[in-house]
Write a protein that holds these residues in place. Structure first.
Motif, PDB file in Angstrom:
ATOM      1  N   GLN A   1       0.843  -1.195   0.000  1.00 49.46           N
ATOM      2  CA  GLN A   1       0.000   0.000   0.000  1.00 49.46           C
ATOM      3  C   GLN A   1       0.882   1.250   0.000  1.00 49.46           C
ATOM      4  O   GLN A   1       1.871   1.284   0.742  1.00 49.46           O
ATOM      5  CB  GLN A   1      -0.899   0.014   1.236  1.00 49.46           C
TER       6      GLN A   1
ATOM      7  N   GLY B   1       2.562   1.107  11.782  1.00 52.18           N
ATOM      8  CA  GLY B   1       2.123   0.382  12.961  1.00 52.18           C
ATOM      9  C   GLY B   1       1.709  -1.024  12.539  1.00 52.18           C
ATOM     10  O   GLY B   1       2.151  -2.021  13.095  1.00 52.18           O
ATOM     11  N   GLY B   2       0.864  -1.066  11.552  1.00 55.83           N
ATOM     12  CA  GLY B   2       0.414  -2.358  11.051  1.00 55.83           C
ATOM     13  C   GLY B   2      -0.036  -2.241   9.613  1.00 55.83           C
ATOM     14  O   GLY B   2      -0.282  -1.143   9.113  1.00 55.83           O
TER      15      GLY B   2
ATOM     16  N   GLU C   1      -2.669  -4.487   6.927  1.00 56.94           N
ATOM     17  CA  GLU C   1      -3.725  -5.507   6.974  1.00 56.94           C
ATOM     18  C   GLU C   1      -3.603  -6.568   5.883  1.00 56.94           C
ATOM     19  O   GLU C   1      -4.615  -6.954   5.295  1.00 56.94           O
ATOM     20  CB  GLU C   1      -5.080  -4.797   6.871  1.00 56.94           C
TER      21      GLU C   1
ATOM     22  N   HIS D   1      -7.564  -2.966  14.880  1.00 53.46           N
ATOM     23  CA  HIS D   1      -7.639  -2.169  13.657  1.00 53.46           C
ATOM     24  C   HIS D   1      -7.320  -3.024  12.417  1.00 53.46           C
ATOM     25  O   HIS D   1      -8.110  -3.075  11.466  1.00 53.46           O
ATOM     26  CB  HIS D   1      -6.678  -0.984  13.767  1.00 53.46           C
ATOM     27  N   GLU D   2      -6.190  -3.687  12.455  1.00 51.25           N
ATOM     28  CA  GLU D   2      -5.796  -4.467  11.264  1.00 51.25           C
ATOM     29  C   GLU D   2      -6.771  -5.618  11.023  1.00 51.25           C
ATOM     30  O   GLU D   2      -7.091  -5.942   9.878  1.00 51.25           O
ATOM     31  CB  GLU D   2      -4.356  -4.974  11.394  1.00 51.25           C
TER      32      GLU D   2
ATOM     33  N   HIS E   1      -9.855  -4.474   9.222  1.00 51.85           N
ATOM     34  CA  HIS E   1      -9.658  -4.318   7.778  1.00 51.85           C
ATOM     35  C   HIS E   1     -10.023  -5.597   7.000  1.00 51.85           C
ATOM     36  O   HIS E   1     -10.182  -5.542   5.779  1.00 51.85           O
ATOM     37  CB  HIS E   1      -8.197  -3.977   7.464  1.00 51.85           C
TER      38      HIS E   1
ATOM     39  N   GLU F   1      -9.954   3.325   5.885  1.00 54.86           N
ATOM     40  CA  GLU F   1      -9.372   3.679   7.194  1.00 54.86           C
ATOM     41  C   GLU F   1     -10.396   4.234   8.182  1.00 54.86           C
ATOM     42  O   GLU F   1     -10.321   3.947   9.374  1.00 54.86           O
ATOM     43  CB  GLU F   1      -8.218   4.669   7.001  1.00 54.86           C
TER      44      GLU F   1
ATOM     45  N   GLU G   1      -2.745   9.536   0.233  1.00 53.82           N
ATOM     46  CA  GLU G   1      -3.979  10.049   0.812  1.00 53.82           C
ATOM     47  C   GLU G   1      -3.826  11.172   1.834  1.00 53.82           C
ATOM     48  O   GLU G   1      -2.747  11.699   2.052  1.00 53.82           O
ATOM     49  CB  GLU G   1      -4.816   8.915   1.356  1.00 53.82           C
TER      50      GLU G   1
ATOM     51  N   TYR H   1      -8.897   8.833   9.160  1.00 57.05           N
ATOM     52  CA  TYR H   1      -9.092   7.864  10.252  1.00 57.05           C
ATOM     53  C   TYR H   1     -10.065   8.417  11.287  1.00 57.05           C
ATOM     54  O   TYR H   1     -11.055   7.778  11.642  1.00 57.05           O
ATOM     55  CB  TYR H   1      -7.769   7.562  10.970  1.00 57.05           C
TER      56      TYR H   1
END
Ligand code: BES
Ligand code: ZN
Length: 634
Positions: free
Chosen positions: A171, A301-302, A304, A328-329, A332, A351, A406, A413
């Motif tokens: 991504q 952080g992570g 997905e 969070h992940e 997703h 997000e 983005e 978020y």
């Protein structure tokens, strides 16, 4: 025709075209049923890809690759199944820096190809001439040693210090640096891979294992397959000295042996999170949910990646206080991986929806207090973003039109989550949840745009109720800057005690009187982030001594403290700052600290130059790309 039936109609035309007798065997019917439609509305056009999927598109990618740590290259073949209009003359793929050696059809007949002019962000179009019945393309290639998606670590940069390590980050538009395909989130593709790596390394990918590794002399070949069509940014790989530990019947964690105990302890609630997510918004459709805890240079952080979430080790706090990242992940797996932003300006659909969903999972498992506290921290992040960008700035709209990386996270978020929380509040939790669950079902494995999201909400929930329509202010939320007047605000009570202490400290009270030791991580962060940005040396000494902030092992707390260190030129904190910046490379932490140092010409800049020279080798290309612009190493 409705947009959906039109999209399906176009997919059907493409299938017809590819079903003609041709140079390859006919595709299996099962694979055909899986092909996800391309959206045809103008807002679904991806400006960050060269592909023209309505003429010819990739439906399946089969990778057969070797990983060469000495040359820092991945190479081999990518075999693409395509669907094309009968009269399509070429198919256009995305390519950034690939060294292409040959392009053939499925029978090995050479196909003509050209690489167009390259753009620094997008890379270049790889156009391959199609014969009348071509439906399979094989590209033989290697990635460049400086491919943006790949970070190659020396043994010294790993926990074990013995073996090299590689991981990818696709991504938003980076996978085109190691996979020649149509790198657009609206062009979903199923995929499979064979990956050859030297013993004793293990290769893991964001897909289901397709059997035990095949022994091949000094190497092993790992096999994976993803039968669901996914956005190509979700194809991911990691290679290293990896071990796996089960966490539950369908979940587990990969990491280096030295980290596995800490990782498994921090992730102990994963199975509960999956169950909570399913209870909220429907079945987890990907089979296994594994995670990999990466070396500290992982820039996010992570991430997905389906069936295999990638995680920074900086979330290992020892007390699960930063495991909102996992919620969070995991979320997703619905918002993002199942229903995917068709283009990057719509990434709030990934997000923002995920940030809301994350909070609902936390509420299910840890109760309303933790969820409300995290929602309040997120609301404060949104307010900071408004302050920084200007409340009327176009950059505060949920649907953006900036670059592929983005908008500000405080917007997509945090404002995104507030939007959904507001909808929940106005509609009622039960009815809202029912709609959101059905939204994931209706659009599973399909691309989504803001316009489609709103159309679905109106068709299936608002249903012509004019009063409700007016109350929701949907278009304003999605398309306008600022904060609509109906926004639900966080409960001011959730941090009442912290805010009282904060006020007392600001009025001159002693740090020793702050009941910091009894607070959880969210409360500590509320306190630190609520402190005045300018504090004198004596006050900082007091805080550091009372709460041992320079030694904080919790990365979020350490970061919140180091922002104050930099803003106030607090010399005793510089050692802690240097240790933090040279031991991990998470962009969210290292970018703002080094930037702030660099902007302080007299005091911070030389410190930034010294630290960056030392830290740069562990930072990921997407982080150094930004930090190099500061000109610190000239
Ligand atoms: N998908 C994102 C990471 C990402 C975003 C990669 C944009 C490339 C471009 C991931 O799900 C994410 O949001 N990670 C956050 C953590 C989260 C708890 C807010 C991060 O990395 O900080
Ligand atoms: Zn995310």
């Amino acid at each position: 025709m409705t947009p959906l039936s039109k999209a399906v109609a176009i997919a059907a035309t493409l299938i017809l075209a590819s079903c003609r007798a041709g140079d390859d065997q006919a595709p299996k019917p099962a694979a055909q049923a899986q092909v996800a439609p391309i959206l045809t509305t103008p807002e679904a056009r991806d400006a960050y890809s060269y592909a023209r999927p309505l003429e010819a598109r990739v439906t399946h990618v089969a990778l057969d690759l070797g990983v060469d740590f000495d040359a820092r290259r991945i190479g081999g073949t990518a075999t693409l199944d395509i669907q094309r209009k009968p009269d399509a003359k070429e198919i256009v793929l995305d390519d950034k820096g690939l060294e292409i050696k040959a392009v053939t059809d499925g029978k090995g007949e050479k196909l003509d190809w050209t690489v167009g002019a390259s753009d620094p962000a997008k890379g270049a179009p790889l156009s391959i001439a199609l014969r009348p019945y071509t439906q399979k393309i094989r590209i033989t290639y290697v990635s460049a040693p400086d491919a943006d998606a790949l970070q190659w670590l020396t043994p010294a940069q790993t926990a074990g210090k013995t073996h090299p390590y590689l991981f990818s980050q696709g991504q938003a538009i980076l996978n085109r640096t190691w996979i020649p395909t149509q790198d657009s989130p609206g062009i979903r593709q199923s995929w499979e891979a064979r990956i050859k790596v030297k013993k004793p390394l293990t290769a893991v990918m964001s897909a289901t294992s397709a059997g035990d590794p095949i022994d091949d002399g000094d190497s092993r070949i790992f096999r994976y397959r993803m039968d669901h069509p996914v956005a190509p940014y979700l194809i991911a790989i990691a290679v290293g000295d990896l071990v796996h530990r089960d966490l539950g019947p369908r979940s587990g964690v990969w990491t280096e042996p030295a980290v596995i105990d800490r990782a498994a302890a921090e992730l102990a609630d994963t199975e509960k999170m999956i169950a909570a997510a399913e209870k909220l918004y429907g079945p987890y459709r990907w089979g296994r949910y594994d995670m990999i805890v990466l070396p500290p240079s992982f820039p996010y952080g992570g991430m997905e990646n389906p069936t295999l979430t990638f995680l920074t080790p900086t979330f290992l706090a020892g007390d699960k206080s930063l495991n909102g990242l996992v919620a969070h992940e995991l979320a997703h797996s619905w918002s993002g991986n199942l229903v995917t932003n068709a283009t990057w300006p719509d990434s709030w659909l990934n997000e923002g929806v995920t940030s809301y969903f994350e909070n609902r999972i936390l509420e299910e498992i840890y109760g309303p207090k933790r969820a409300a506290q995290e929602a309040a921290l997120s609301f404060a992040e949104m307010e900071s973003a408004f302050e920084e960008l200007g409340i009327n700035s176009p950059a505060t709209r949920l649907r953006g039109d900036d670059g592929p990386d983005e908008g500000a996270s405080g917007i997509i978020y945090d404002k995104g989550a507030v939007f959904l929380r507001t909808m929940e509040h106005l509609i009622g939790r039960e009815r809202w949840d029912q709609w959101l669950r059905s939204y994931f079902d209706r659009h599973a494995f399909q691309p989504m745009t803001s316009a489609r999201f709103l159309a679905d909400l109106r068709a299936n929930l608002v249903k012509g109720d004019q009063a409700l329509e007016r109350r929701l202010m949907l278009d304003q939320w999605v398309y306008q800057p600022g904060l609509p007047s109906n926004a639900v605000r966080p409960d001011p009570g959730v941090f009442a005690e912290v805010d009282k202490s904060l006020a007392a400290f600001k009025a001159g009270g002693a740090a020793a009187d702050v009941p910091y030791a009894g607070w959880n991580t969210a409360e500590r962060l509320r306190f630190l982030n609520g402190l005045p940005r300018k504090l004198d040396r004596a006050r900082l000494d007091e805080l550091d001594h009372a709460f041992d902030l320079s030694q904080a092992g919790n990365s979020e707390i350490r970061f919140a403290w180091l922002e104050l260190v930099v803003a106030n030129r607090y010399e005793p904190g510089v050692e802690s700052l240097e240790q933090f910046l040279t031991s991990q490379g998470r962009g969210k932490f290292v970018r703002p600290l080094i930037q702030a140092l660099a902007e302080d010409k007299d005091w911070g800049r030389p410190i930034a130059a010294r630290i960056y020279a030392k830290a740069r080798p562990i930072y990921h290309p997407i982080v150094t790309r930004d930090l190099d612009k500061l000109g610190l190493l000239k």
